[in-house]
Enzyme design. Structure first.
Site, PDB file in Angstrom:
ATOM      1  N   GLN A  60     -13.245  37.956 -16.853  1.00  0.00           N
ATOM      2  CA  GLN A  60     -12.828  37.745 -15.548  1.00  0.00           C
ATOM      3  C   GLN A  60     -12.321  36.182 -15.229  1.00  0.00           C
ATOM      4  OE1 GLN A  60     -15.211  39.588 -12.625  1.00  0.00           O
ATOM      5  NE2 GLN A  60     -15.208  41.586 -13.754  1.00  0.00           N
ATOM      6  N   ARG A  81     -10.927  45.440  -7.391  1.00  0.00           N
ATOM      7  CA  ARG A  81     -11.241  45.924  -8.574  1.00  0.00           C
ATOM      8  C   ARG A  81     -10.211  46.946  -9.287  1.00  0.00           C
ATOM      9  NH1 ARG A  81     -15.635  51.170  -8.858  1.00  0.00           N
ATOM     10  NH2 ARG A  81     -13.878  52.018  -7.878  1.00  0.00           N
ATOM     11  N   HIS A 219     -26.379  45.650 -10.718  1.00  0.00           N
ATOM     12  CA  HIS A 219     -25.817  45.308  -9.588  1.00  0.00           C
ATOM     13  C   HIS A 219     -26.476  46.188  -8.371  1.00  0.00           C
ATOM     14  CE1 HIS A 219     -22.402  44.530 -12.395  1.00  0.00           C
ATOM     15  NE2 HIS A 219     -22.378  43.275 -11.802  1.00  0.00           N
ATOM     16  N   HIS A 256     -26.696  40.421  -6.605  1.00  0.00           N
ATOM     17  CA  HIS A 256     -26.339  40.396  -5.199  1.00  0.00           C
ATOM     18  C   HIS A 256     -27.063  40.797  -4.302  1.00  0.00           C
ATOM     19  CE1 HIS A 256     -22.318  39.843  -7.334  1.00  0.00           C
ATOM     20  NE2 HIS A 256     -22.197  40.928  -7.745  1.00  0.00           N
ATOM     21  N   ASP A 307     -20.471  35.371 -12.349  1.00  0.00           N
ATOM     22  CA  ASP A 307     -19.782  36.684 -11.997  1.00  0.00           C
ATOM     23  C   ASP A 307     -18.346  36.531 -12.574  1.00  0.00           C
ATOM     24  OD1 ASP A 307     -19.267  39.318 -11.130  1.00  0.00           O
ATOM     25  OD2 ASP A 307     -20.059  38.847  -9.252  1.00  0.00           O
TER      26      ASP A 307
END
Length: 440
Positions: A60, A81, A219, A256, A307
């Site tokens: 990412q 997403r 997560h 998170h 992340d």
């Protein structure tokens, strides 16, 4: 054996002056505050322990800056997403390695010395090994976290076409972990992706099969929609369900944990698990703000992760984490401790310790027996040179200066010298080529 001298160093008890650091076999053999410089190599600035990046989706990194155009009338995590899926569909192993190498160099140059790679693009299988290769090439220590990813949503909904590269089962994940040799540079854990992507049976099967030294990352409660769907499907909120149905302990990192009720906050803190906070990504995606004050008030452990890697700088993650708390509380200087009344010192020490736990590594502190990960700041920089003690860490986080890191050591080996990594030019060329191919 090698001995270094630092004018100032951040120890677990706070800042100390005239510190001699003896390193043997990649570990710290001795720490001597109040020592003399004679016979030791003088470091060129104040020294902090290396930071662990406890949550990484390396590919990412190549998306940073590409998703900042409104994609839907209600643009949020879920619309982001879909863009991520489109990007990921084209990703090749060569591109994945090029992106990871660039990312890991950027991390190292900012003071990260280890990373937990939460890996869910399983197909083709060589994708995992490409991250190992990138870590070896760049010198960062890596904890691989192959992800269990079975379903597209709560209720065991089949994977969507765009998610087929994520498909895995508990046996596959366990076999991967069994094949990974453990060393100072390489470690392994497991990563049940989330309660929406695993079912209770497969999650419990995976957790029951790993030993006491294997870390477990998941997560949870990143988005309010996820909390609502969990409540409908499991009759519990995500963190609530985990605490009641799994042996959550110090091996766990709950990533998170943004949306928790007070009972979940205190329960997670009491479990000994690490809350994996990713402030720049959580801010970028509009996730919400973690209840840091209440969580720390309950003696909760925490660390930071990149992340989606819209930032590769631990100082930026920690600064944003503190600023979010200030905005909520409408007060200043929120994160302090019995060790130090300085926010910068407290944030760095706690994040480094929590990150080390989450990665299952003896790192995160300048102390005897810990891995020799040193982050040397630029002692000649005007924001560092005239300052001492707590003012150094505060300058690193809050002075507004660009990267103040000069040299970085991982397990006794210098990987960044005078702000440069030996592979940075070649890695940047490969990275630029990979991104060009992906966005063409």
């Amino acid at each position: 054996m090698k001995t270094y001298y630092a004018r100032e160093a951040l120890l677990p008890s706070g800042w100390a002056r005239d510190v001699r650091i003896t390193i043997d076999g990649g570990a710290i053999a001795a720490i001597e505050p109040g020592g003399a410089a004679k016979g030791a190599e003088r470091l060129r600035g104040p020294v902090l322990p290396g930071m662990a990046n406890l949550h990484s989706h390396a590919f990412q990194r190549a998306m940073a800056g590409l998703t900042e155009v409104r994609a839907a009338a209600h643009d949020d995590f879920w619309s982001w997403r879909e863009l991520m899926y489109q990007f990921m569909e084209r990703l090749t192993p060569d591109q994945a390695q090029a992106i990871a190498a660039q990312l890991y160099i950027e991390m190292l140059c900012h003071g990260y010395t280890a990373v937990a790679e939460f890996h869910y693009v399983h197909h083709p299988a060589e994708m995992l090994e490409r991250h190992v290769a990138a870590a070896r090439e760049t010198g960062i220590a890596i904890t691989l976290l192959p992800s269990l990813y079975r379903w597209s949503g709560f209720g065991a909904k089949p994977l969507e076409p765009r998610q087929r590269r994520f498909a895995s089962d508990a046996r596959t994940v366990l076999d991967i972990v069994a094949r990974i040799p453990r060393s100072a540079e390489l470690n392994a854990g497991v990563a049940p992706h989330s309660l929406r992507a695993v079912d209770p049976q497969s999650l419990k099967e995976l957790v029951a099969a790993v030993d006491a030294r294997t870390v477990i990352h998941i997560h949870a409660a990143e988005q309010t929609r996820e909390v609502e769907e969990s409540t409908l499907a499991l009759h519990k909120r995500p963190v609530e369900w985990l605490l009641e149905n799994c042996p959550v302990d110090g091996r766990w990192c709950v990533v998170h944990a943004t949306h928790m009720q007070p009972s979940e906050v205190t329960g997670l803190a009491a479990s000994g698990a690490v809350a994996g906070l990713c402030p720049t990504t959580e801010g970028n995606l509009g996730d919400g703000i973690f209840a840091l004050v209440a969580y720390r008030g309950a003696s909760g452990r925490w660390g930071i992760g990149g992340d989606s890697h819209v930032s590769r700088d631990p100082a930026e993650e920690l600064r944003l984490l503190e600023y979010m708390q200030r905005v909520v509380a409408r007060r200043r200087n929120i994160t302090v401790s019995s060790v130090s009344p300085a926010v910068g010192t407290t944030l760095w020490l706690e994040a480094a310790a929590g990150g080390a736990q989450a990665l299952g590594r003896e790192m995160g502190a300048l102390a005897t027996g810990k891995r020799a990960d040193l982050v040397v700041l630029d002692g000649g920089h005007p924001d560092i040179a005239p300052r001492a003690g707590d003012a150094i860490a505060n300058a690193l986080l809050f002075s507004g200066s660009a990267n103040l890191v000069r040299d970085v050591m991982v397990a006794g080996r210098w990987v960044v010298r005078e702000r440069h990594h030996a592979q940075e030019e070649a890695a940047a060329e490969r990275y630029a080529r990979a991104v060009t191919e992906l966005i063409r």
